[in-house]
Design a protein around this motif. Structure first.
Motif, mmCIF file in Angstrom:
data_model
loop_
_atom_site.group_PDB
_atom_site.id
_atom_site.type_symbol
_atom_site.label_atom_id
_atom_site.label_comp_id
_atom_site.label_asym_id
_atom_site.label_seq_id
_atom_site.Cartn_x
_atom_site.Cartn_y
_atom_site.Cartn_z
ATOM 1 N N THR A 71 1.386 5.959 -9.153
ATOM 2 C CA THR A 71 0.066 5.310 -9.206
ATOM 3 C C THR A 71 -0.802 5.790 -8.042
ATOM 4 O O THR A 71 -2.015 5.903 -8.185
ATOM 5 C CB THR A 71 0.204 3.767 -9.185
ATOM 6 O OG1 THR A 71 1.184 3.392 -8.221
ATOM 7 C CG2 THR A 71 0.594 3.242 -10.547
ATOM 8 N N LEU B 296 -4.405 7.308 -8.587
ATOM 9 C CA LEU B 296 -5.577 6.729 -7.920
ATOM 10 C C LEU B 296 -6.311 7.782 -7.094
ATOM 11 O O LEU B 296 -7.544 7.837 -7.096
ATOM 12 C CB LEU B 296 -5.157 5.548 -7.028
ATOM 13 C CG LEU B 296 -4.747 4.274 -7.767
ATOM 14 C CD1 LEU B 296 -4.048 3.297 -6.821
ATOM 15 C CD2 LEU B 296 -5.963 3.605 -8.408
ATOM 16 N N ARG B 297 -5.552 8.640 -6.405
ATOM 17 C CA ARG B 297 -6.211 9.707 -5.627
ATOM 18 C C ARG B 297 -6.991 10.642 -6.555
ATOM 19 O O ARG B 297 -8.090 11.083 -6.221
ATOM 20 C CB ARG B 297 -5.184 10.487 -4.792
ATOM 21 C CG ARG B 297 -4.842 9.796 -3.464
ATOM 22 C CD ARG B 297 -3.902 10.630 -2.589
ATOM 23 N NE ARG B 297 -2.555 10.690 -3.135
ATOM 24 C CZ ARG B 297 -1.632 9.730 -2.962
ATOM 25 N NH1 ARG B 297 -1.900 8.672 -2.235
ATOM 26 N NH2 ARG B 297 -0.439 9.846 -3.504
ATOM 27 N N VAL C 49 -10.379 0.590 -0.390
ATOM 28 C CA VAL C 49 -9.145 -0.189 -0.282
ATOM 29 C C VAL C 49 -7.992 0.730 0.133
ATOM 30 O O VAL C 49 -7.215 0.414 1.039
ATOM 31 C CB VAL C 49 -8.813 -0.851 -1.645
ATOM 32 C CG1 VAL C 49 -7.547 -1.674 -1.541
ATOM 33 C CG2 VAL C 49 -9.964 -1.713 -2.124
ATOM 34 N N MET C 50 -7.907 1.879 -0.501
ATOM 35 C CA MET C 50 -6.830 2.815 -0.179
ATOM 36 C C MET C 50 -6.959 3.323 1.251
ATOM 37 O O MET C 50 -5.973 3.411 1.978
ATOM 38 C CB MET C 50 -6.848 3.997 -1.152
ATOM 39 C CG MET C 50 -6.457 3.605 -2.559
ATOM 40 S SD MET C 50 -6.724 4.933 -3.721
ATOM 41 C CE MET C 50 -5.354 6.022 -3.299
ATOM 42 N N VAL D 87 -4.664 -1.796 -3.894
ATOM 43 C CA VAL D 87 -5.656 -1.864 -4.958
ATOM 44 C C VAL D 87 -5.278 -3.052 -5.847
ATOM 45 O O VAL D 87 -4.092 -3.427 -5.908
ATOM 46 C CB VAL D 87 -5.641 -0.528 -5.741
ATOM 47 C CG1 VAL D 87 -6.524 -0.580 -6.968
ATOM 48 C CG2 VAL D 87 -6.055 0.623 -4.811
ATOM 49 N N GLY E 10 5.861 4.159 -6.617
ATOM 50 C CA GLY E 10 4.733 3.412 -6.041
ATOM 51 C C GLY E 10 4.216 2.305 -6.940
ATOM 52 O O GLY E 10 3.208 1.679 -6.640
ATOM 53 N N ARG F 6 4.331 -2.742 -6.942
ATOM 54 C CA ARG F 6 4.273 -2.980 -5.505
ATOM 55 C C ARG F 6 4.116 -4.454 -5.177
ATOM 56 O O ARG F 6 4.106 -4.826 -4.006
ATOM 57 C CB ARG F 6 3.068 -2.241 -4.930
ATOM 58 C CG ARG F 6 3.413 -0.981 -4.133
ATOM 59 C CD ARG F 6 2.099 -0.416 -3.680
ATOM 60 N NE ARG F 6 2.109 0.536 -2.634
ATOM 61 C CZ ARG F 6 2.122 1.855 -2.812
ATOM 62 N NH1 ARG F 6 2.249 2.375 -3.990
ATOM 63 N NH2 ARG F 6 2.023 2.650 -1.771
ATOM 64 N N ARG G 230 -4.487 13.211 4.750
ATOM 65 C CA ARG G 230 -4.782 12.009 3.971
ATOM 66 C C ARG G 230 -5.531 11.005 4.827
ATOM 67 O O ARG G 230 -5.152 10.726 5.953
ATOM 68 C CB ARG G 230 -3.476 11.370 3.457
ATOM 69 C CG ARG G 230 -3.024 11.952 2.152
ATOM 70 C CD ARG G 230 -1.691 11.407 1.711
ATOM 71 N NE ARG G 230 -1.638 9.938 1.647
ATOM 72 C CZ ARG G 230 -0.705 9.292 0.954
ATOM 73 N NH1 ARG G 230 0.214 9.961 0.275
ATOM 74 N NH2 ARG G 230 -0.672 7.984 0.937
ATOM 75 N N ASP H 37 -5.587 7.912 4.663
ATOM 76 C CA ASP H 37 -4.859 6.677 4.975
ATOM 77 C C ASP H 37 -3.667 6.926 5.893
ATOM 78 O O ASP H 37 -2.781 6.117 6.003
ATOM 79 C CB ASP H 37 -4.416 5.962 3.685
ATOM 80 C CG ASP H 37 -3.530 6.831 2.786
ATOM 81 O OD1 ASP H 37 -3.322 8.005 3.128
ATOM 82 O OD2 ASP H 37 -3.050 6.316 1.763
ATOM 83 N N ARG I 199 -0.130 -0.409 6.259
ATOM 84 C CA ARG I 199 0.614 -0.158 5.019
ATOM 85 C C ARG I 199 2.051 -0.667 5.116
ATOM 86 O O ARG I 199 2.619 -1.165 4.153
ATOM 87 C CB ARG I 199 0.574 1.341 4.676
ATOM 88 C CG ARG I 199 -0.810 1.750 4.172
ATOM 89 C CD ARG I 199 -0.994 3.238 4.155
ATOM 90 N NE ARG I 199 -0.104 3.909 3.240
ATOM 91 C CZ ARG I 199 0.334 5.149 3.403
ATOM 92 N NH1 ARG I 199 -0.039 5.857 4.457
ATOM 93 N NH2 ARG I 199 1.130 5.689 2.524
#
Ligand code: AMP
Length: 194
Positions: free
Chosen positions: A38, A42-43, A59-60, A66, A92, A95, A140, A142, A151
């Motif tokens: 996921t 999402l990316r 959010v990410m 998310v 992933g 979650r 990245r 994040d 995280r």
């Protein structure tokens, strides 16, 4: 790889930086099943600028989750595709407990069952180092220290309870994530064949 055909609907759990993506890539190739991440979906949505991507980006980037609604929607769509009929590896997702319940419901609708929840266990501090290194390589958004710690916190609060959820159903297989990619891969192969 023998014996694994019995365990081809796999869910991969583990904190950020446990090596899920890397192990998932090897395993899905060996088992010839789709790798459903996921995070990757999402990316891709963020990159393509879709409505989901526009909602998910901030959010990410902050290290939060998310919404269940968005993620459950994209997971169900993907799991319903033909190539996931005989098997898949979910990376992933789920979650949260709400996502795990939704997964149960969607698998029920598809008339299939999960074979195994494979959990990669690692020490939190060890993975912070790993993630900072990945940030340099992949860039990245994040992957800065503050977001990484967020995280981890989110994982402990929202996702770690899934270990008990799947443990209670005798579906949980825990694998030590410390060591080289090959060492961990070998442990995973052994545990799936066992
Ligand atoms: P990952 O690549 O799996 O670490 O996912 C990267 C980010 O995407 C996560 O930090 C979340 O913001 C979001 N994400 C991916 N999968 C989920 C999920 N199942 N539920 C909620 N958020 C998710």
């Amino acid at each position: 790889m023998s014996g694994v055909s019995m365990k081809s609907r796999i869910l991969l759990l583990g904190p950020p930086g446990a090596g899920k993506g890397t192990q998932a890539a090897t395993l899905t190739e060996a088992l010839d099943i789709p790798h459903i991440s996921t995070g990757d979906m999402l990316r891709a949505a963020v990159k393509a600028g879709t409505p989901v991507g526009r909602k998910a980006k901030a959010v990410m980037d902050s290290g939060e989750l998310v919404s269940d609604e968005i993620v459950i929607g994209i997971a169900e769509e993907r799991l319903s595709e033909d190539d996931a009929r005989e098997g898949f590896l979910l990376d992933g997702f789920p979650r949260t407990l709400a996502q795990a319940d939704a997964l149960d419901a969607m698998l029920g609708r598809l008339d299939v069952e999960l074979d195994c929840c494979l959990a990669i266990t690692v020490d939190n501090e060890a993975v912070v180092g790993r993630l900072l290194k990945r940030a340099e390589i992949e860039g990245r958004a994040d992957d800065n220290e503050e977001t990484i710690r967020e995280r981890m916190r989110v994982y402990d609060a929202e996702t770690a309870p899934l270990l008990e959820f799947y443990g209670n159903r005798d579906r949980l297989v825990e694998v030590d994530g410390l060591g080289t990619i090959n060492e961990v891969g070998e442990r995973i192969r052994k545990s799936l064949n066992g």
